[in-house]
Design an enzyme around this catalytic site. Structure first.
Site, PDB file in Angstrom:
ATOM      1  N   HIS A 211       9.573  71.449  65.454  1.00  0.00           N
ATOM      2  CA  HIS A 211      10.942  71.139  65.865  1.00  0.00           C
ATOM      3  C   HIS A 211      10.953  70.232  67.081  1.00  0.00           C
ATOM      4  O   HIS A 211      11.745  69.301  67.183  1.00  0.00           O
ATOM      5  CB  HIS A 211      11.706  72.417  66.193  1.00  0.00           C
ATOM      6  CG  HIS A 211      11.574  73.432  65.128  1.00  0.00           C
ATOM      7  ND1 HIS A 211      11.986  73.200  63.852  1.00  0.00           N
ATOM      8  CD2 HIS A 211      11.023  74.669  65.137  1.00  0.00           C
ATOM      9  CE1 HIS A 211      11.715  74.252  63.121  1.00  0.00           C
ATOM     10  NE2 HIS A 211      11.131  75.159  63.873  1.00  0.00           N
ATOM     11  N   GLU A 456      -6.122  52.612  46.501  1.00  0.00           N
ATOM     12  CA  GLU A 456      -6.806  53.362  47.559  1.00  0.00           C
ATOM     13  C   GLU A 456      -8.247  53.689  47.191  1.00  0.00           C
ATOM     14  O   GLU A 456      -8.975  54.300  47.951  1.00  0.00           O
ATOM     15  CB  GLU A 456      -6.099  54.696  47.818  1.00  0.00           C
ATOM     16  CG  GLU A 456      -4.621  54.603  47.975  1.00  0.00           C
ATOM     17  CD  GLU A 456      -3.989  55.902  48.406  1.00  0.00           C
ATOM     18  OE1 GLU A 456      -4.039  56.203  49.601  1.00  0.00           O
ATOM     19  OE2 GLU A 456      -3.439  56.613  47.537  1.00  0.00           O
ATOM     20  N   ASP A 480      -7.304  55.249  52.977  1.00  0.00           N
ATOM     21  CA  ASP A 480      -8.208  55.845  52.003  1.00  0.00           C
ATOM     22  C   ASP A 480      -9.197  54.831  51.434  1.00  0.00           C
ATOM     23  O   ASP A 480     -10.345  55.171  51.158  1.00  0.00           O
ATOM     24  CB  ASP A 480      -7.409  56.497  50.866  1.00  0.00           C
ATOM     25  CG  ASP A 480      -6.957  57.900  51.249  1.00  0.00           C
ATOM     26  OD1 ASP A 480      -7.789  58.667  51.767  1.00  0.00           O
ATOM     27  OD2 ASP A 480      -5.774  58.223  51.056  1.00  0.00           O
ATOM     28  N   CYS A 527      -0.282  49.146  53.219  1.00  0.00           N
ATOM     29  CA  CYS A 527       0.488  50.169  53.933  1.00  0.00           C
ATOM     30  C   CYS A 527      -0.389  51.125  54.736  1.00  0.00           C
ATOM     31  O   CYS A 527       0.101  52.109  55.269  1.00  0.00           O
ATOM     32  CB  CYS A 527       1.387  50.950  52.973  1.00  0.00           C
ATOM     33  SG  CYS A 527       0.472  51.915  51.778  1.00  0.00           S
TER      34      CYS A 527
HETATM   35  C1  PEP Z   1      -3.536  55.157  52.918  1.00  0.00           C
HETATM   36  O1  PEP Z   1      -4.389  55.857  52.381  1.00  0.00           O
HETATM   37  O2  PEP Z   1      -3.784  54.052  53.446  1.00  0.00           O
HETATM   38  C2  PEP Z   1      -2.139  55.614  52.999  1.00  0.00           C
HETATM   39  C3  PEP Z   1      -1.200  54.821  53.479  1.00  0.00           C
HETATM   40  O3  PEP Z   1      -1.861  56.867  52.594  1.00  0.00           O
HETATM   41  P1  PEP Z   1      -2.150  58.190  53.466  1.00  0.00           P
HETATM   42  O4  PEP Z   1      -2.549  57.738  54.836  1.00  0.00           O
HETATM   43  O5  PEP Z   1      -0.915  58.980  53.428  1.00  0.00           O
HETATM   44  O6  PEP Z   1      -3.284  58.814  52.693  1.00  0.00           O
HETATM   45 MG    MG Z   2      -3.855  57.516  51.122  1.00  0.00          MG
END
Ligand code: PEP
Ligand code: MG
Length: 598
Positions: A211, A456, A480, A527
């Site tokens: 929280h 990934e 990943d 990402c």
């Molecule tokens: C990633 O693996 O780069 C990703 C954005 O996913 P997460 O970090 O949630 O595994």
């Molecule tokens: Mg990932």
């Protein structure tokens, strides 16, 4: 989750009051960005002593009645807190209602009464035993989220104890600009804190979804949580620096450290102000290439923060947190729909990419399965888990919820951890079933909702040309992809030195993915964390990535970088890195590039 590591600084000790006890740096979990420097205000909720007394047989009924009165009083107090928040903030505070449920729960009330009656002990002691017993049950589950729910039981227990002792739970009233330091802060405590203009929040307990963290982020109060024993290190009035971006708390900083952080804070404020100026400017290179800069978001309440930082949408909505905040219950189709709608409404026409839930490994595997995995990162996680008979219905419920929301905004669906075509087909089969069901029920959804996958795994990167024919977009999850390409556990601190985002092997894989995406005419985003790292961005863009999705706080700086760079020069840089032998060679080349072009 990060623990409370500690480093002693050997920096010079100032003649000023600062630093006379020696500077101590505590490492916790970054909960809300920003730097705060101020005097600590210790919220000492934990030091109530529980009196223990054996009862005479004729005292037992009165003691039970006393216990019930304390529970009733606690309930009324929580009612008042709830009403106050609703009145002042115009929003309902479900967590207070949840505390009332705990308070009324038979496991709490009946068990405490049983202790009083059967063991002839006083109400305070019976309450303590009850709370400890319930917490033991939570303790047996090695999961961050449950640890946080354990603290809810504590908050409720403490309130009843105070009422039994006639020691009212007074509101936390720190002086303005204080750094509030607490073992943990109850939702009732945190609810009114931002109005007290506190500078920062620091807690022993908690995680990213506690929280304290959520409230701090919503009100932009720099916060670090999960520091384990920070309350033992700090006293009211101590000088404290909170670095909510890095997850650091510096107690009794030296004058030099204070100066350093003042400077950083000033720069952040200045940069923030300057960058606010770039919020509405396009992220376009000097030779006219537009790059989509979007945000990685874990919870709907982060969307407005992302927009303030110039995000053009949400590139990765990690839906796992919906599960975390409801555990041990799993979210229903209606909750998936509602959550997606909150995000789409906040985005007001901008796009959002919802990643279907990626549970397992580090993220709440215990919610879904109760066996030990020797290699969780290589185990039954993410899409593999979604495609099991047991979890498939939850996956479909999520897809139905997202599809329903797709009728009301720019929503994209993204599958994580796809290793190859077979898994993609299986995932799409569940999506097709969800669409067919909704169509048969006459429910509205976007029949052409864009569907993409995260790249990934090296297998997916190598087969990107095959996969590209079947999806609308790719998003490279480098967190990943680095882990699996370099065989480096992303959460093992002993091998962090091998976790190299600029490793040429990784760059070649990304290039393969971009080429496949370009050939198929689909967009390719990155990402993972590296999308928001300025000394990596020129390489990613040079490799031809079109979209970068990152923590919102990184967007303004990356946008500035994009706006002063030439795509053709970044392409030359990237081309050169593809024939380099080591991450060091690439790092040096990028540093030289940035120096030349800054
Ligand atoms: C990633 O693996 O780069 C990703 C954005 O996913 P997460 O970090 O949630 O595994
Ligand atoms: Mg990932």
């Amino acid at each position: 989750m990060a623990g409370g590591r500690e480093t002693e600084s050997t920096g010079p000790v100032s003649l000023l009051e600062v630093g006379t006890r020696g500077e101590v740096t505590k490492h916790g979990i970054p909960a809300a960005h920003g730097i705060a420097i101020g005097r600590a205000y210790l919220v000492d909720r934990r030091r109530l002593k529980t009196p223990k007394r054996r009862l005479e047989p004729d005292e037992i009924d009165d003691e039970i009645a006393r216990f019930h009165r304390a529970v009733d009083l606690s309930d009324r107090q929580l009612d008042r807190v709830k009403q106050k928040i609703e009145l002042e903030e115009g929003e309902s505070y479900n967590i207070i209602a949840a505390h009332q449920l705990i308070l009324r729960d038979e496991h709490v009330v009946d068990e405490a009464v049983r202790y009083i009656r059967d063991q002839g002990i006083n109400a305070e002691w019976a309450l303590l035993k009850t709370v400890e017993h319930i917490k033991e049950v939570f303790d047996a589950i090695a999961d961050d989220y449950f640890r946080e729910r354990r603290s809810d039981v504590d908050f409720v227990g403490e309130r009843v104890l105070r009422n039994l002792l006639g020691r009212e739970t007074s509101p936390v009233r720190p002086p303005p600009d204080a750094i509030v330091v607490a073992h943990d802060l109850s939702p009732a405590d945190t609810a009114g804190l931002y109005r007290a203009a506190v500078a920062g929040l620091v807690t022993d307990a908690g995680g990213k979804t506690s929280h304290t963290a959520i409230v701090a982020r919503a009100h932009e109060i720099p916060a670090v949580v999960g520091l384990e024993e920070v309350t033992h290190e700090v006293g009211t009035g101590d000088l404290v620096i909170v670095d909510g971006s890095e997850g650091l708390v510096i107690v009794n900083p030296s004058a030099q450290t204070v100066a350093l952080y003042r400077d950083r804070a000033r720069k952040e404020v200045a940069a923030g102000a300057a960058l606010l100026g770039n919020r509405d400017l396009p992220a376009t290179t000097t030779d006219g290439v537009h790059i989509d800069l979007v945000a990685n978001v874990d919870a709907a309440d982060e969307v407005s923060y992302a927009l303030e930082h110039g995000a053009e949408g949400v590139g990765l909505f990690r839906t796992e947190y919906l599960f975390l905040t409801r555990a041990p219950r799993v979210p229903s189709e209606a909750e998936h729909f509602k959550s997606a709608m909150v995000v789409l409404n906040a985005l007001d026409g901008k796009p959002a990419t919802f990643r279907t839930f990626d549970l397992g490994a580090d993220k709440l595997g215990s919610l879904i399965h109760d066996y030990h995995e020797p290699n969780p990162a290589l185990g039954l996680r993410s899409m593999r888990l979604c495609l099991t008979d047991r979890v498939r219905p939850l996956f479909k419920a999520q897809l139905r919820g997202l599809l329903r929301a797709s009728a009301n905004g720019k929503l994209r669906i993204m599958f994580p951890m796809i290793s190859g075509l077979r898994e993609l087909h299986q995932a799409k089969e569940v999506l097709a079933e969800a669409k067919a069901e909704l169509a048969a029920e006459g429910v509205d959804f976007d029949g052409d909702v864009p569907v993409g996958i995260m790249i990934e795994m090296p297998s997916a990167a190598v087969l990107a040309d095959v996969l590209a024919r079947e999806v609308d977009f790719f998003s490279v999850g480098t967190n990943d992809l680095i882990q699996y390409t370099l065989a480096v556990d992303r959460v093992n601190e002993h091998v962090t030195y091998l976790y190299e985002p600029l490793h040429p092997a990784l760059l070649r894989l990304i290039r393969t993915v971009v080429e496949a995406g370009d050939a198929a005419g689909i967009s390719v985003a990155v990402c993972g964390e590296m999308a928001g790292v300025p000394h990596v961005v020129p390489v990613l863009l040079g490799l031809g990535v079109h979209e970068l999705s990152m923590n919102a706080v990184a967007i303004p700086e990356v946008k500035n970088l994009v706006r002063r760079s030439r795509q053709s020069e970044m392409a030359n840089l990237a081309q050169a890195t593809l024939s380099m032998a080591t991450a060091k060679d690439v790092t040096d080349a990028v540093a030289e590039f940035l120096e030349k072009h800054s």
